[in-house]
Design a protein around this motif. Sequence first.
Motif, PDB file in Angstrom:
ATOM      1  N   THR A 132       0.828  -1.202   0.000  1.00  0.00           N
ATOM      2  CA  THR A 132       0.000   0.000   0.000  1.00  0.00           C
ATOM      3  C   THR A 132       0.863   1.253   0.000  1.00  0.00           C
ATOM      4  O   THR A 132       0.558   2.235  -0.693  1.00  0.00           O
ATOM      5  CB  THR A 132      -0.939  -0.012   1.221  1.00  0.00           C
TER       6      THR A 132
ATOM      7  N   GLN B 151      -7.373   0.334  -0.562  1.00  0.00           N
ATOM      8  CA  GLN B 151      -7.613  -0.889   0.196  1.00  0.00           C
ATOM      9  C   GLN B 151      -8.785  -0.713   1.159  1.00  0.00           C
ATOM     10  O   GLN B 151      -9.610  -1.611   1.319  1.00  0.00           O
ATOM     11  CB  GLN B 151      -6.332  -1.216   0.978  1.00  0.00           C
TER      12      GLN B 151
ATOM     13  N   ASP C 105      -5.866  -1.938  -4.955  1.00  0.00           N
ATOM     14  CA  ASP C 105      -5.202  -2.378  -3.726  1.00  0.00           C
ATOM     15  C   ASP C 105      -6.105  -3.369  -3.003  1.00  0.00           C
ATOM     16  O   ASP C 105      -7.066  -2.983  -2.358  1.00  0.00           O
ATOM     17  CB  ASP C 105      -4.869  -1.167  -2.844  1.00  0.00           C
ATOM     18  N   GLU C 106      -5.797  -4.624  -3.130  1.00  0.00           N
ATOM     19  CA  GLU C 106      -6.609  -5.722  -2.583  1.00  0.00           C
ATOM     20  C   GLU C 106      -8.082  -5.589  -2.938  1.00  0.00           C
ATOM     21  O   GLU C 106      -8.926  -5.448  -2.064  1.00  0.00           O
ATOM     22  CB  GLU C 106      -6.410  -5.804  -1.070  1.00  0.00           C
TER      23      GLU C 106
HETATM   24 MG   LIG Z   1      -2.049  -2.776   2.074  1.00  0.00          MG
END
Ligand SMILES: [Mg+2]
Lengths: 308, 267
Positions: free
Chosen positions: A45, A85, A159-160
């Motif tokens: 991140t 995220q 992000d994820e």
């Molecule tokens: Mg992360």
Amino acid sequence: MQSIISVSGLTKTYASGLHALKSVDLDIRRGEIFALLGPNGAGKTTLINIICGIVNPTRGFVLADGHDIVRDYRAARSKIGLVPQELSTDMFESVWGTVSFSRGLFGRPPDPAHLEKVLRDLSLWDRRDAKIMTLSGGMKRRVLIAKALAHEPQILFLDEPTAGVDVELRRAMWDMVRSLRQSGVTIILTTHYIEEAEEMADRIGVISKGEIILVEEKTVLMDKLGRKKLTLHLRQPLASIPPELSGTELELSADGHELVYTFDAQGKRTGIAGLLRRLGEHGIDFKDLQTTETSLEEIFVSLVRSRS
Amino acid sequence: MSVAALQVNARAMRVNVHAIRAIYTFELARTWRTLLQSIASPVISTSLYFIVFGAAIGSRMTAIDGVSYGAFIVPGLIMLSILTESISNASFGIYMPRFAGTIYEVLSAPISVLEIVLGYVGAAATKSVILGTIILLTARLFVDFTILHPLWMIAFLILTSVAFSFFGFIVGVWADGWEKLQMVPMLIVTPLTFLGGSFYSINMLPPLWQKIALFNPVVYLISGFRWSFYGVADVNVVVSFGMTLLFLILCAAAVQWIFRTGYRLKA
Ligand SMILES: [Mg+2]
Ligand SMILES: Nc1ncnc2c1ncn2[C@@H]1O[C@H](COP(=O)(O)OP(=O)(O)OP(=O)(O)O)[C@@H](O)[C@H]1O
């Protein structure tokens, strides 16, 4: 091929003194899907947030489509879309309102047709007038994706994206990512799931403790990941592996009680049958056997160890 | 100048109008969603001030500087509302996205400090100017007053709204909890406004306190604003205007610094 993102010597030390990134170099190819894998706290991140302008780099620089992300931030950022995220959305705004806001924020004139297409692709069109706080977590995740796509970015960071998303929606997202790639968008995603990287990515990067420890074509990495281990628990300990058997991927444990054979599970011939036959010929008897897959964790460990 | 340099210049000068508009309209839309809070409550509290100080107590007060007490307090009351509302609107406007995490989008957008500030501070200041106008009209229902220098009045109104919206923006960036967000208006601005001559002339204070009052920036705002109504002032109007401008410039500089360093916005 010219790289669309070029990260050089990127270092981040947070105010707490924590070294989140240690001189990272990374090149993302134009039009590829790049998966960044790494355990919690590896710096995924942080890396993405620096490229997107949310975190200040300590040292090093990044070019996005040839534009320095600090000096020429306007040109760089207008090319980039980010799905963060965390599920952070405005509560009281409507879906339509928030995607329109995003498009404006990134300097694009209103284009209802484009926004409609984005919302339809993400199955959000029916909910366009709903307040975001009334949506489920999976829908909010899709709203964030819609916001990131509102200004037609050439580079998309996810992000994820599939954290906390059910199997069906995950498949739908993968499809969407693939069709974005078809239309020429470069995609960088982070994930903890090796299957996800396997399913999606052209190349895979592994980051651990703020260092990129490997960047590999997916197919190459999958070969390594596809390896399995066969462990034989011997009846009688062996002092050493008989010379006729060594040379293959065979290892003996320190106490001589276990033989470990590593093989390619996806290969046509695993060599297990041959191994067992030859063990029989040498009178090596075993009381139990088990196979294990090489986990991502083990790959991390072996990669980190081999570097130090 | 080389062609490349010209291109860089042109790029640097390109203003992201869409972004300013997006933030500005988003922030104003928030006002309409919370209409009661944003407009109605200051109007009600101002009306109460007029009933208590204007009608009930004011009828027993003598005129100050030849202005009836009810009329005398109008500029101060407007300032009181503008100050508190500018600060709370602007601080809330930037604190909310920080708190909810949605600030990531503004930080990742191709938009300059100036544009962000035009959006947030512009919207908060717009609200304050609208609010000031509404209070002015409300006051007219209670007392009779004149505005001798309407252009100066408008200038003070806008300048103060902008300056304190800037200040509110800083408070919203600085605050790391809801308590702090409310603390500044409650503990600093309201006392300074009350002590700044909203309800009396500084000249009515004992000499020592008159000196001390000159360190209160709000004194200059109220004095200048009142001068634009009635032509009488506690301090010279040029000094008032200069002090207001100075405050604005200081706040603008602080905002510039916040974005340059990323203070409390970027890790
Ligand atoms: Mg992360
Ligand atoms: N704002 C911050 N201040 C201080 N340290 C931070 C901050 N943000 C992240 N860190 C630290 O930096 C390191 C890297 O964090 P980062 O969020 O980049 O990891 P990640 O790879 O994204 O992890 P995850 O898979 O859990 O999302 C962690 O040790 C984290 O605690």
